[in-house]
Design a protein around this motif. Structure first.
Motif: not given
Length: 141
Positions: A85-87, A106-111
């Protein structure tokens, strides 16, 4: 384990594997990874490698909950909140409000994807487990 717990476990393992697609390039090929994500290359590059190593450490903490979400409930929940959630929130806000490179999405959507899937399966797994535990046991005399 019930079906939801099994799916939580599978999704968590897939999330760990997905994280490794960021970890390995960040640690060993940071310039290439940043170029592929259309991000600027910071100096010194060690900060990219450090972020990759920290993601590896965080991912290792997901393993107990992935193995047995009932026995390691705290670890299972922490893998979602605050971790996923925080990532996702951090990187989405960094791009939208603070002008960071769009490659961070890209990192946000994976998390976000894994966090949502995991919270659904873990919530359903715990609900089923609590229903089973609350069922009265018939005693035979």
């Amino acid at each position: 384990m019930n079906t939801y717990a099994k799916w939580f476990s599978r999704v968590t393992w897939l999330g760990i594997i997905a994280n490794m697609f960021f970890v390995i390039p960040s640690c060993f090929f940071p310039e290439l990874m940043l170029t592929l994500l259309h991000m600027h290359i910071p100096m010194p590059i060690i900060w990219v490698r450090t972020a990759g190593m920290l993601l590896f450490i965080i991912s290792a903490f997901y393993i107990p909950g992935a193995i047995d979400p009932y026995r390691y409930q705290a670890t299972a929940w922490i893998s979602i909140f605050p971790s996923r959630a925080f990532g996702s929130t951090f990187f989405i806000c960094a791009v939208l409000f603070f002008g960071q490179d769009k490659g961070f999405l890209s990192i946000a959507f994976v998390d976000l994807f894994f966090g949502l899937a995991e919270v659904i399966f873990l919530t359903l797994a715990m609900r089923d487990q609590n229903a089973i535990a609350a069922t009265p046991v018939k005693q035979f005399s």
